[in-house]
Write a protein that holds these residues in place. Structure first.
Motif, PDB file in Angstrom:
ATOM      1  N   UNK A 192       0.794  -1.230   0.000  1.00 40.86           N
ATOM      2  CA  UNK A 192       0.000   0.000   0.000  1.00 40.86           C
ATOM      3  C   UNK A 192       0.827   1.282   0.000  1.00 40.86           C
ATOM      4  N   UNK A 193       2.054   1.204   0.472  1.00 41.91           N
ATOM      5  CA  UNK A 193       2.873   2.416   0.623  1.00 41.91           C
ATOM      6  C   UNK A 193       3.972   2.472  -0.426  1.00 41.91           C
ATOM      7  N   UNK A 194       4.305   3.687  -0.855  1.00 39.82           N
ATOM      8  CA  UNK A 194       5.316   3.855  -1.897  1.00 39.82           C
ATOM      9  C   UNK A 194       6.453   4.790  -1.520  1.00 39.82           C
ATOM     10  N   UNK A 195       6.358   5.469  -0.387  1.00 38.25           N
ATOM     11  CA  UNK A 195       7.342   6.503  -0.067  1.00 38.25           C
ATOM     12  C   UNK A 195       8.233   6.141   1.114  1.00 38.25           C
ATOM     13  N   UNK A 196       8.491   4.866   1.305  1.00 37.07           N
ATOM     14  CA  UNK A 196       9.388   4.466   2.385  1.00 37.07           C
ATOM     15  C   UNK A 196      10.775   4.165   1.813  1.00 37.07           C
ATOM     16  N   UNK A 197      11.742   4.022   2.690  1.00 38.18           N
ATOM     17  CA  UNK A 197      13.130   3.784   2.299  1.00 38.18           C
ATOM     18  C   UNK A 197      13.319   2.289   2.030  1.00 38.18           C
ATOM     19  N   UNK A 198      13.113   1.884   0.775  1.00 38.03           N
ATOM     20  CA  UNK A 198      13.163   0.472   0.391  1.00 38.03           C
ATOM     21  C   UNK A 198      14.428  -0.255   0.797  1.00 38.03           C
ATOM     22  N   UNK A 199      15.608   0.279   0.460  1.00 31.39           N
ATOM     23  CA  UNK A 199      16.839  -0.439   0.817  1.00 31.39           C
ATOM     24  C   UNK A 199      16.993  -0.654   2.329  1.00 31.39           C
ATOM     25  N   UNK A 200      16.739   0.388   3.116  1.00 35.39           N
ATOM     26  CA  UNK A 200      16.910   0.277   4.572  1.00 35.39           C
ATOM     27  C   UNK A 200      15.863  -0.647   5.191  1.00 35.39           C
ATOM     28  N   UNK A 201      14.608  -0.479   4.778  1.00 36.74           N
ATOM     29  CA  UNK A 201      13.531  -1.301   5.340  1.00 36.74           C
ATOM     30  C   UNK A 201      13.714  -2.762   4.924  1.00 36.74           C
ATOM     31  N   UNK A 202      14.152  -2.985   3.687  1.00 30.25           N
ATOM     32  CA  UNK A 202      14.416  -4.349   3.224  1.00 30.25           C
ATOM     33  C   UNK A 202      15.480  -5.037   4.062  1.00 30.25           C
ATOM     34  N   UNK A 203      16.529  -4.286   4.368  1.00 32.86           N
ATOM     35  CA  UNK A 203      17.624  -4.825   5.192  1.00 32.86           C
ATOM     36  C   UNK A 203      17.125  -5.195   6.594  1.00 32.86           C
ATOM     37  N   UNK A 204      16.300  -4.340   7.164  1.00 35.66           N
ATOM     38  CA  UNK A 204      15.749  -4.611   8.502  1.00 35.66           C
ATOM     39  C   UNK A 204      14.812  -5.813   8.459  1.00 35.66           C
ATOM     40  N   UNK A 259      15.137  -9.309  10.529  1.00 32.24           N
ATOM     41  CA  UNK A 259      14.040  -9.795  11.375  1.00 32.24           C
ATOM     42  C   UNK A 259      13.434 -11.093  10.836  1.00 32.24           C
ATOM     43  N   UNK A 260      14.120 -11.666   9.852  1.00 29.45           N
ATOM     44  CA  UNK A 260      13.716 -12.932   9.235  1.00 29.45           C
ATOM     45  C   UNK A 260      12.354 -12.866   8.543  1.00 29.45           C
ATOM     46  N   UNK A 261      12.004 -11.691   8.041  1.00 26.16           N
ATOM     47  CA  UNK A 261      10.802 -11.540   7.212  1.00 26.16           C
ATOM     48  C   UNK A 261      11.280 -11.534   5.760  1.00 26.16           C
ATOM     49  N   UNK A 262      11.695 -12.703   5.309  1.00 22.55           N
ATOM     50  CA  UNK A 262      12.376 -12.816   4.013  1.00 22.55           C
ATOM     51  C   UNK A 262      11.456 -12.562   2.829  1.00 22.55           C
ATOM     52  N   UNK A 263      10.254 -13.073   2.883  1.00 23.15           N
ATOM     53  CA  UNK A 263       9.310 -12.864   1.784  1.00 23.15           C
ATOM     54  C   UNK A 263       9.002 -11.372   1.655  1.00 23.15           C
ATOM     55  N   UNK A 264       8.833 -10.709   2.791  1.00 17.03           N
ATOM     56  CA  UNK A 264       8.560  -9.276   2.797  1.00 17.03           C
ATOM     57  C   UNK A 264       9.767  -8.502   2.242  1.00 17.03           C
ATOM     58  N   UNK A 265      10.968  -8.904   2.659  1.00 15.35           N
ATOM     59  CA  UNK A 265      12.183  -8.249   2.159  1.00 15.35           C
ATOM     60  C   UNK A 265      12.288  -8.401   0.641  1.00 15.35           C
ATOM     61  N   UNK A 266      12.013  -9.599   0.150  1.00 13.07           N
ATOM     62  CA  UNK A 266      12.045  -9.840  -1.302  1.00 13.07           C
ATOM     63  C   UNK A 266      11.077  -8.893  -2.024  1.00 13.07           C
ATOM     64  N   UNK A 267       9.860  -8.776  -1.513  1.00  9.59           N
ATOM     65  CA  UNK A 267       8.874  -7.898  -2.168  1.00  9.59           C
ATOM     66  C   UNK A 267       9.280  -6.433  -2.108  1.00  9.59           C
ATOM     67  N   UNK A 268       9.907  -6.026  -1.016  1.00  6.58           N
ATOM     68  CA  UNK A 268      10.401  -4.646  -0.929  1.00  6.58           C
ATOM     69  C   UNK A 268      11.450  -4.414  -2.010  1.00  6.58           C
ATOM     70  N   UNK A 269      12.433  -5.305  -2.077  1.00  4.66           N
ATOM     71  CA  UNK A 269      13.504  -5.149  -3.068  1.00  4.66           C
ATOM     72  C   UNK A 269      12.942  -5.172  -4.490  1.00  4.66           C
ATOM     73  N   UNK A 270      11.997  -6.054  -4.722  1.00  4.50           N
ATOM     74  CA  UNK A 270      11.374  -6.152  -6.047  1.00  4.50           C
ATOM     75  C   UNK A 270      10.632  -4.857  -6.385  1.00  4.50           C
ATOM     76  N   UNK A 271       9.886  -4.339  -5.425  1.00  3.67           N
ATOM     77  CA  UNK A 271       9.113  -3.110  -5.627  1.00  3.67           C
ATOM     78  C   UNK A 271      10.013  -1.926  -5.987  1.00  3.67           C
TER      79      UNK A 271
END
Length: 145
Positions: free
Chosen positions: A84-96, A100-112
């Motif tokens: 739903x959100x588009x204005x967050x810091x993708x690289x930093x949030x993906x790393x976090x 936190x072992x949210x790998x599927x979420x990290x993948x989608x962030x990086x892909x987005x």
């Protein structure tokens, strides 16, 4: 005391802040929720401010805070926020998210955010999916040709 505290939190979350146009009020309220260690209430507050078309909906810092608070307090909400959100810091949030072992979420962030190397790295190293990594790399290659 707990009953009055909940009433105050509900009041701030439901009316006071969503109607505010003052960044200082939003900042003070967010800091108060963080200081009081109320992550679920902070998520509730940030959802009202960020997801419900307030003056601060596109604010990158509030979007980052919403996703990061959810990563720590309620991982089940993270994927919805990523979508739903588009204005967050993708690289930093993906790393976090990876940390936190949210790998599927990290993948989608990086892909987005078209961060192809970290996306493939998560698929290979964290999710152990050579097939998905190959499929992703093929799609990226086709788009860029």
């Amino acid at each position: 005391e707990s009953e009055h505290r909940r009433q105050l939190i509900d009041q701030v979350v439901s009316t006071a802040l969503p109607e505010s146009k003052n960044p200082e009020q939003v900042s003070v309220s967010v800091k108060a929720f963080m200081t009081a260690d109320l992550p679920n209430e902070l998520i509730e507050l940030l959802e009202k401010i960020v997801l419900q078309n307030s003056a601060f909906s596109g604010n990158p810092n509030l979007q980052n805070l919403l996703i990061l608070t959810a990563i720590k307090a309620d991982g089940t909400r993270v994927m919805d926020y990523i979508n739903r959100l588009d204005h967050f810091d993708g690289p930093a949030v993906g790393e976090i998210a990876v940390g936190s072992e949210l790998f599927e979420e990290a993948y989608f962030i990086y892909k987005k955010f078209d961060l192809h190397v970290p996306a493939i790295k998560v698929l290979l190293e964290n999710l152990g999916s050579i097939e998905r990594a190959h499929e992703y790399a093929t799609k990226v290659e086709e788009k860029e040709c």
